[in-house]
Design an enzyme around this catalytic site. Structure first.
Site, mmCIF file in Angstrom:
data_model
loop_
_atom_site.group_PDB
_atom_site.id
_atom_site.type_symbol
_atom_site.label_atom_id
_atom_site.label_comp_id
_atom_site.label_asym_id
_atom_site.label_seq_id
_atom_site.Cartn_x
_atom_site.Cartn_y
_atom_site.Cartn_z
ATOM 1 N N ASP A 1 0.858 -1.187 0.000
ATOM 2 C CA ASP A 1 0.000 0.000 0.000
ATOM 3 C C ASP A 1 0.892 1.234 0.000
ATOM 4 O O ASP A 1 1.825 1.317 0.795
ATOM 5 C CB ASP A 1 -0.942 0.011 1.223
ATOM 6 C CG ASP A 1 -2.192 0.841 0.961
ATOM 7 O OD1 ASP A 1 -2.042 2.020 0.562
ATOM 8 O OD2 ASP A 1 -3.303 0.324 1.132
ATOM 9 N N ARG B 1 -14.244 2.111 8.083
ATOM 10 C CA ARG B 1 -14.241 0.699 7.664
ATOM 11 C C ARG B 1 -12.868 0.029 7.741
ATOM 12 O O ARG B 1 -12.790 -1.194 7.809
ATOM 13 C CB ARG B 1 -14.766 0.573 6.233
ATOM 14 C CG ARG B 1 -13.869 1.238 5.200
ATOM 15 C CD ARG B 1 -14.591 1.535 3.908
ATOM 16 N NE ARG B 1 -13.698 2.247 3.000
ATOM 17 C CZ ARG B 1 -13.346 3.532 3.122
ATOM 18 N NH1 ARG B 1 -13.819 4.262 4.124
ATOM 19 N NH2 ARG B 1 -12.524 4.102 2.282
ATOM 20 N N CYS C 1 -15.537 3.954 -4.103
ATOM 21 C CA CYS C 1 -16.208 4.010 -2.805
ATOM 22 C C CYS C 1 -16.319 5.448 -2.324
ATOM 23 O O CYS C 1 -17.274 5.816 -1.637
ATOM 24 C CB CYS C 1 -15.446 3.170 -1.783
ATOM 25 S SG CYS C 1 -15.615 1.381 -2.041
ATOM 26 N N CYS D 1 -5.679 -16.421 -20.226
ATOM 27 C CA CYS D 1 -5.569 -17.870 -19.975
ATOM 28 C C CYS D 1 -6.131 -18.723 -21.099
ATOM 29 O O CYS D 1 -6.164 -19.945 -20.981
ATOM 30 C CB CYS D 1 -6.222 -18.231 -18.653
ATOM 31 S SG CYS D 1 -8.036 -18.247 -18.672
HETATM 32 ZN ZN LIG Z 1 -9.038 -16.202 -18.475
#
Ligand SMILES: [Zn+2]
Length: 256
Positions: free
Chosen positions: A65, A76, A194, A254
């Site tokens: 981060d 939160r 958000c 993929c």
């Molecule tokens: Zn895929």
């Protein structure tokens, strides 16, 4: 996975409720202690994720981060305290995790995940949990984890809605990746953040805890994986639903 370490007496007491579970036992707990998990984002999802993974005794926890703690995070992001405002989130998280379980080695990466550093960061861990808040990071993690054959447990939250799935498309023809679900990343302004749309604080806890559960399952190879299934939670309705994700033959990551 690193070699299984022997457990000390305090470790056996600390992890007793895991060890008594037939599906985990001493061998499973030792495996968790020998595991390395990377958590991307020390925000709403990352907070409970990191807390539960540290409590579970995951031996090495990486935290990526590059942000600092802001007053508006505290509704939160329960790993950070009011006193931590202005501190780097990765450092604040490291401090909190050391209090929960000093045995866990926390590697705080105060940087943003980029195409340049992704392979170096992801490559050092066994399983990756995505708690980031933008599509660019999600897709970069998906592609990097696919290339390096790392299991990715990804969740997202907005308003009162959450979703989670596990991606390990490298492990077989029946396993899809994130790009099988979203062939193209939506433009950043097509999906509100958000900050713009709001998010219920406790929703982050629900999804982050689910992520921690799925990470532990993947590390131990127990139960039924979320790979190929998108689990969604509607907090206002108080209901979960499940949707099948099928592998796309023309998936840019993929596909065949
Ligand atoms: Zn895929």
């Amino acid at each position: 996975m690193t070699a299984l370490p022997d457990m000390t007496e305090p470790q056996i007491r600390r992890y007793a409720r895991h060890i008594v579970l037939a599906e985990i036992g001493g061998t499973g707990q030792a495996r968790l202690i020998g595991s390395r998990v990377l958590v991307v984002g020390a925000g709403g999802l990352g907070a409970p994720l990191l807390q539960y993974l540290a409590a579970a005794g995951i031996g090495t926890l990486g935290v990526i981060d590059d942000d600092t703690v802001d007053l508006s995070n505290l509704q939160r992001q329960v790993i950070h305290r009011t006193a931590d405002i202005g501190m780097a989130k990765a450092e604040s998280a490291r401090r909190a995790l050391a209090d929960i379980n000093p045995e866990v080695r926390v590697q705080a990466h105060r940087e943003r995940l980029t195409a340049e550093n992704a392979e170096r960061l992801v490559g050092a861990y066994d399983v990756v949990a995505d708690g980031s808040d933008n599509f660019a990071t999600r897709f970069l993690l998906n592609d990097t984890c696919f290339r390096l054959k790392k299991t990715l447990v990804a969740a997202a939250i907005l308003r009162f809605d959450g979703q989670i799935s596990t991606y390990k498309a490298w492990s077989g023809a029946s396993h899809p990746c994130l790009r099988c679900l979203f062939p193209a990343a939506p433009s950043e302004d097509a999906v509100p953040s958000c900050a713009q749309a709001g998010v219920l604080g406790a929703l982050a806890g629900t999804l982050g805890a689910l992520q921690a559960t799925e990470v532990v399952k993947e590390l131990l190879g127990i139960g039924r994986s979320l790979s190929g299934r998108l689990l969604t939670y509607d907090a206002l309705d108080g209901s979960f639903e499940e949707m099948a994700i099928t592998k796309r033959q023309d998936c840019p990551t993929c596909g065949a």
